[in-house]
Design a protein around this motif. Structure first.
Motif, PDB file in Angstrom:
ATOM      1  N   SER A 131       0.844  -1.204   0.000  1.00 35.28           N
ATOM      2  CA  SER A 131       0.000   0.000   0.000  1.00 35.28           C
ATOM      3  C   SER A 131       0.869   1.240   0.000  1.00 35.28           C
ATOM      4  O   SER A 131       2.072   1.178   0.313  1.00 35.28           O
ATOM      5  CB  SER A 131      -0.887   0.019   1.247  1.00 35.28           C
ATOM      6  OG  SER A 131      -0.072   0.246   2.385  1.00 35.28           O
ATOM      7  N   GLY A 132       0.230   2.358  -0.334  1.00 32.85           N
ATOM      8  CA  GLY A 132       0.956   3.623  -0.336  1.00 32.85           C
ATOM      9  C   GLY A 132       1.553   3.929   1.023  1.00 32.85           C
ATOM     10  O   GLY A 132       2.710   4.348   1.127  1.00 32.85           O
ATOM     11  N   ALA A 133       0.766   3.713   2.079  1.00 29.15           N
ATOM     12  CA  ALA A 133       1.258   4.016   3.425  1.00 29.15           C
ATOM     13  C   ALA A 133       2.486   3.166   3.749  1.00 29.15           C
ATOM     14  O   ALA A 133       3.490   3.674   4.284  1.00 29.15           O
ATOM     15  CB  ALA A 133       0.157   3.761   4.450  1.00 29.15           C
ATOM     16  N   VAL A 136       5.453   4.604   1.914  1.00 27.34           N
ATOM     17  CA  VAL A 136       5.975   5.829   2.534  1.00 27.34           C
ATOM     18  C   VAL A 136       6.771   5.463   3.793  1.00 27.34           C
ATOM     19  O   VAL A 136       7.877   5.977   4.021  1.00 27.34           O
ATOM     20  CB  VAL A 136       4.824   6.813   2.864  1.00 27.34           C
ATOM     21  CG1 VAL A 136       5.347   7.973   3.709  1.00 27.34           C
ATOM     22  CG2 VAL A 136       4.163   7.335   1.596  1.00 27.34           C
ATOM     23  N   TYR A 159      -0.926  14.503   2.716  1.00 26.17           N
ATOM     24  CA  TYR A 159      -1.534  13.214   3.055  1.00 26.17           C
ATOM     25  C   TYR A 159      -0.552  12.114   2.661  1.00 26.17           C
ATOM     26  O   TYR A 159      -0.130  12.043   1.506  1.00 26.17           O
ATOM     27  CB  TYR A 159      -2.863  12.992   2.323  1.00 26.17           C
ATOM     28  CG  TYR A 159      -3.485  11.672   2.728  1.00 26.17           C
ATOM     29  CD1 TYR A 159      -4.291  11.571   3.864  1.00 26.17           C
ATOM     30  CD2 TYR A 159      -3.220  10.505   2.006  1.00 26.17           C
ATOM     31  CE1 TYR A 159      -4.829  10.356   4.260  1.00 26.17           C
ATOM     32  CE2 TYR A 159      -3.755   9.283   2.401  1.00 26.17           C
ATOM     33  CZ  TYR A 159      -4.553   9.219   3.526  1.00 26.17           C
ATOM     34  OH  TYR A 159      -5.073   8.010   3.921  1.00 26.17           O
ATOM     35  N   HIS A 160      -0.199  11.276   3.630  1.00 27.38           N
ATOM     36  CA  HIS A 160       0.739  10.191   3.328  1.00 27.38           C
ATOM     37  C   HIS A 160       0.242   8.831   3.796  1.00 27.38           C
ATOM     38  O   HIS A 160       0.968   7.845   3.643  1.00 27.38           O
ATOM     39  CB  HIS A 160       2.114  10.490   3.931  1.00 27.38           C
ATOM     40  CG  HIS A 160       2.750  11.730   3.371  1.00 27.38           C
ATOM     41  ND1 HIS A 160       3.183  11.812   2.064  1.00 27.38           N
ATOM     42  CD2 HIS A 160       3.003  12.949   3.925  1.00 27.38           C
ATOM     43  CE1 HIS A 160       3.693  13.033   1.841  1.00 27.38           C
ATOM     44  NE2 HIS A 160       3.593  13.742   2.947  1.00 27.38           N
ATOM     45  N   GLY A 161      -0.947   8.751   4.403  1.00 26.71           N
ATOM     46  CA  GLY A 161      -1.471   7.439   4.791  1.00 26.71           C
ATOM     47  C   GLY A 161      -2.045   7.435   6.196  1.00 26.71           C
ATOM     48  O   GLY A 161      -2.154   8.485   6.847  1.00 26.71           O
ATOM     49  N   GLU A 232       4.382  15.583  -1.630  1.00 26.82           N
ATOM     50  CA  GLU A 232       3.584  15.221  -2.805  1.00 26.82           C
ATOM     51  C   GLU A 232       3.771  16.356  -3.815  1.00 26.82           C
ATOM     52  O   GLU A 232       3.424  17.499  -3.514  1.00 26.82           O
ATOM     53  CB  GLU A 232       2.096  15.140  -2.455  1.00 26.82           C
ATOM     54  CG  GLU A 232       1.718  14.170  -1.351  1.00 26.82           C
ATOM     55  CD  GLU A 232       0.373  14.569  -0.722  1.00 26.82           C
ATOM     56  OE1 GLU A 232       0.369  15.203   0.365  1.00 26.82           O
ATOM     57  OE2 GLU A 232      -0.675  14.264  -1.320  1.00 26.82           O
ATOM     58  N   GLU A 237      -5.092  14.503  -1.260  1.00 23.99           N
ATOM     59  CA  GLU A 237      -6.215  14.713  -0.340  1.00 23.99           C
ATOM     60  C   GLU A 237      -6.299  16.172   0.109  1.00 23.99           C
ATOM     61  O   GLU A 237      -7.377  16.664   0.434  1.00 23.99           O
ATOM     62  CB  GLU A 237      -6.086  13.807   0.893  1.00 23.99           C
ATOM     63  CG  GLU A 237      -5.938  12.333   0.587  1.00 23.99           C
ATOM     64  CD  GLU A 237      -7.066  11.780  -0.262  1.00 23.99           C
ATOM     65  OE1 GLU A 237      -6.766  11.269  -1.350  1.00 23.99           O
ATOM     66  OE2 GLU A 237      -8.227  11.878   0.151  1.00 23.99           O
ATOM     67  N   ASP A 265       6.373  11.761  -2.965  1.00 22.17           N
ATOM     68  CA  ASP A 265       5.243  10.852  -2.795  1.00 22.17           C
ATOM     69  C   ASP A 265       4.355  11.011  -4.033  1.00 22.17           C
ATOM     70  O   ASP A 265       3.539  11.930  -4.118  1.00 22.17           O
ATOM     71  CB  ASP A 265       4.481  11.183  -1.506  1.00 22.17           C
ATOM     72  CG  ASP A 265       3.277  10.258  -1.297  1.00 22.17           C
ATOM     73  OD1 ASP A 265       2.865   9.580  -2.257  1.00 22.17           O
ATOM     74  OD2 ASP A 265       2.748  10.233  -0.167  1.00 22.17           O
ATOM     75  N   VAL A 267       2.194   8.792  -5.046  1.00 22.10           N
ATOM     76  CA  VAL A 267       1.169   7.750  -4.937  1.00 22.10           C
ATOM     77  C   VAL A 267      -0.090   8.121  -5.729  1.00 22.10           C
ATOM     78  O   VAL A 267      -0.649   7.295  -6.440  1.00 22.10           O
ATOM     79  CB  VAL A 267       0.845   7.453  -3.456  1.00 22.10           C
ATOM     80  CG1 VAL A 267      -0.399   6.579  -3.330  1.00 22.10           C
ATOM     81  CG2 VAL A 267       2.031   6.777  -2.780  1.00 22.10           C
ATOM     82  N   GLN A 268      -0.524   9.383  -5.625  1.00 15.23           N
ATOM     83  CA  GLN A 268      -1.743   9.791  -6.328  1.00 15.23           C
ATOM     84  C   GLN A 268      -1.439  10.433  -7.687  1.00 15.23           C
ATOM     85  O   GLN A 268      -2.209  10.324  -8.625  1.00 15.23           O
ATOM     86  CB  GLN A 268      -2.564  10.757  -5.460  1.00 15.23           C
ATOM     87  CG  GLN A 268      -3.978  10.954  -5.951  1.00 15.23           C
ATOM     88  CD  GLN A 268      -4.963  11.410  -4.870  1.00 15.23           C
ATOM     89  OE1 GLN A 268      -5.992  11.964  -5.172  1.00 15.23           O
ATOM     90  NE2 GLN A 268      -4.685  11.184  -3.616  1.00 15.23           N
ATOM     91  N   LYS A 294      -1.225   3.310  -5.790  1.00 21.03           N
ATOM     92  CA  LYS A 294      -2.463   3.579  -6.533  1.00 21.03           C
ATOM     93  C   LYS A 294      -2.469   3.137  -8.014  1.00 21.03           C
ATOM     94  O   LYS A 294      -2.894   2.039  -8.309  1.00 21.03           O
ATOM     95  CB  LYS A 294      -2.846   5.051  -6.387  1.00 21.03           C
ATOM     96  CG  LYS A 294      -3.240   5.367  -4.935  1.00 21.03           C
ATOM     97  CD  LYS A 294      -4.020   6.649  -4.761  1.00 21.03           C
ATOM     98  CE  LYS A 294      -4.678   6.728  -3.403  1.00 21.03           C
ATOM     99  NZ  LYS A 294      -3.989   7.541  -2.414  1.00 21.03           N
TER     100      LYS A 294
HETATM  101  C1  PLP Z   1      -3.492   7.394  -1.000  1.00 20.38           C
HETATM  102  C2  PLP Z   1      -2.198   8.017  -0.680  1.00 20.38           C
HETATM  103  C3  PLP Z   1      -1.295   7.424   0.218  1.00 20.38           C
HETATM  104  C4  PLP Z   1      -1.633   6.171   0.991  1.00 20.38           C
HETATM  105  O1  PLP Z   1      -1.837   5.083   0.142  1.00 20.38           O
HETATM  106  P1  PLP Z   1      -2.648   3.808   0.692  1.00 20.38           P
HETATM  107  O2  PLP Z   1      -2.472   2.791  -0.409  1.00 20.38           O
HETATM  108  O3  PLP Z   1      -4.048   4.239   0.881  1.00 20.38           O
HETATM  109  O4  PLP Z   1      -1.992   3.405   1.948  1.00 20.38           O
HETATM  110  C5  PLP Z   1      -0.077   8.040   0.409  1.00 20.38           C
HETATM  111  N1  PLP Z   1       0.244   9.174  -0.238  1.00 20.38           N
HETATM  112  C6  PLP Z   1      -0.591   9.761  -1.099  1.00 20.38           C
HETATM  113  C7  PLP Z   1      -0.166  11.005  -1.806  1.00 20.38           C
HETATM  114  C8  PLP Z   1      -1.846   9.214  -1.343  1.00 20.38           C
HETATM  115  O5  PLP Z   1      -2.696   9.826  -2.184  1.00 20.38           O
END
Ligand code: PLP
Length: 450
Positions: A131-133, A136, A159-161, A232, A237, A265, A267-268, A294
């Motif tokens: 997962s993203g969290a 990170v 937002y990091h998780g 990010e 978020e 980061d 992730v998004q 993601k």
């Molecule tokens: C969603 C998100 C995370 C966390 O990812 P998960 O898979 O939900 O744990 C971390 N950083 C960013 C920028 C995100 O959008």
């Protein structure tokens, strides 16, 4: 082995045949309420039966337009054919061995792809997790190990998780942190340049922010205590906040100068979403580490940490890992998704979608003063809603627009520290017709606001 007849394709069109939620959804939502934790949120009160491309079909047979991609996950489209086939094929071969017990090809190949696709031509290595969290957390662990320093610098609106460390790195109290402390130590939060809400001169915002942040890191933490700066490149978020040009390059330069690991980061914002493979590509920033999740695997749970080989290799053997990290089925899905992104040139599709959607949103803004700002890049766009003639957050308008769109079969997501942002994360395979249909519904939603 049984040969399955393929399902008929799900028509890429919006079709609302019951009230929303329909009777079957209502029945399942009652079971949801009885069986699942009340701590889980609910954006769109319907229950989904099947997905394909940019359509989600609910249990009552309503075809809904997906403007969220499961929060920026199904960039290659929902239930993408190639991803589905790769999952089936891989599941027949290997479901799990644990990569650190007995390795398999897919994990290695996803890491090779990540090492190539992330910015910079330097030697890179990768680690896969779930997962993203988790990604990170691992990036921070590795940066601390490599630098032998404790502090991590993060930003307002970040937002990091939701794990203990990543919740500590996340900025917003409600709903992410409230009541869930105590939080992890050695996390230092710096101001984020937020162009729409900045008080200082827009022309000097990047420079002013950099001056304040670097001064505060030096005076309040000490650069020699900082393991990592984590950011990010476009905040998710937090409300799709895009820092002013020059800010990310300046921050990255400061990190490099002081031996601080610069972690993006993505992730998004990653995997073609912003009209580049990664959002940092826009200003040619080359992070020491890139965190991905993601969009990486077309809907399967997978995440990655990719970084400079010297950093990634610093950790002792068995210092990193996890039972499921880089599961073979998820890796096969990632390879199929990445192949699809390249062949179908989703970077260009994201720009194309961004052009059509961005133009429409700006036209709406000119008509409806409740839209304070249109921002974002590529197919990662958002509108911030305010009380007309002010910058006062307008949560009510956001909720009314979301409700209207839902009633007409369009799923949109919200965001923002001030709970007043609507964000658009369409699958990058959305047809122009479907996109225009969804935009039409959005226009009706604004026209319906009182
Ligand atoms: C969603 C998100 C995370 C966390 O990812 P998960 O898979 O939900 O744990 C971390 N950083 C960013 C920028 C995100 O959008």
């Amino acid at each position: 082995m049984t040969i399955q007849t393929p399902l008929p394709a799900l028509a890429q069109e919006r079709r609302v045949v019951t009230s929303i939620p329909g009777p079957k959804s209502q029945e399942l939502l009652a079971r949801r309420a009885a069986a699942t934790s009340a701590g889980l949120g609910l954006t769109f009160p319907v229950v989904i039966e099947r997905t394909q491309g940019a359509i989600l079909q609910d249990v009552d047979g309503n075809s809904l337009i997906d403007f969220g991609s499961g929060i920026g996950v199904t960039n290659v489209g929902n239930s993408n054919d190639r991803v589905v086939q790769a999952v089936i094929d891989q599941a027949q071969m290997i479901t799990h061995t644990c990569f650190t017990v007995a390795p398999y090809r897919g994990y290695i190949e996803v890491c090779e792809e990540l090492n190539k696709l992330t910015p910079g031509t330097h030697a890179k290595k990768s680690l896969l997790v779930n997962s993203g969290a988790e990604a990170v957390e691992n990036a921070v662990k590795i940066a601390r190990y490599f630098t032998k320093r404790p502090a991590v610098v993060v930003f307002e609106h970040a937002y990091h998780g939701r794990t203990n460390l990543t919740m500590s790195l996340t900025a917003k109290n409600m709903p992410y942190k409230d009541g869930f402390g105590p939080f992890a130590g050695e996390v230092f939060r710096m101001p984020m340049p937020y162009p729409y809400r900045a008080i200082s001169n827009p022309a000097t915002l990047a420079q002013d922010s950099l001056e304040e942040i670097t001064h505060r890191i030096e005076k309040e933490i000490g650069t020699h205590n900082v393991a990592a700066i984590l950011i990010e490149p476009i905040q998710g978020e937090g409300g799709f906040i895009v820092p002013p040009k020059g800010f990310l390059p300046g921050l990255s330069e400061f990190a490099t100068k002081h031996g601080i690991v610069f972690i993006a980061d993505e992730v998004q914002s990653g995997f073609c979403r912003t009209g580049d493979w990664f959002a940092v590509n826009d200003e040619n920033v080359i992070p020491d580490m890139v965190v991905t999740a993601k969009g990486i695997a077309g809907g399967l749970p997978l995440a990655g940490v990719t970084g400079r080989a010297d950093i990634m290799d610093a950790v002792h053997i068995s210092g990193l890992g996890g039972t499921y990290g880089g599961n073979p089925v998820a890796c096969a899905a990632a390879l199929a998704a990445i192949g699809f992104m390249k062949e179908e040139k989703l970077v260009d599709r994201a720009k194309h979608i961004g052009q059509i959607l961005g133009d429409s949103l700006r036209a709406l803004q000119a008509k409806y003063p409740v839209i304070g700002e249109v921002r974002g890049r590529g197919a990662m766009l958002a509108i911030e809603l305010v009380k007309a003639g002010t910058k006062e957050p307008n949560t009510q308008a956001m909720q009314d627009v979301v409700k209207y769109c839902q009633s007409k079969g369009v799923l949109i997501l919200t965001a923002g520290t001030y709970v007043n942002v609507i964000r658009f994360l369409p699958p990058l395979v959305m047809t122009d017709e479907l996109l225009k249909d969804a935009i039409g519904v959005l226009e009706e939603a604004f026209a319906s606001l009182k």
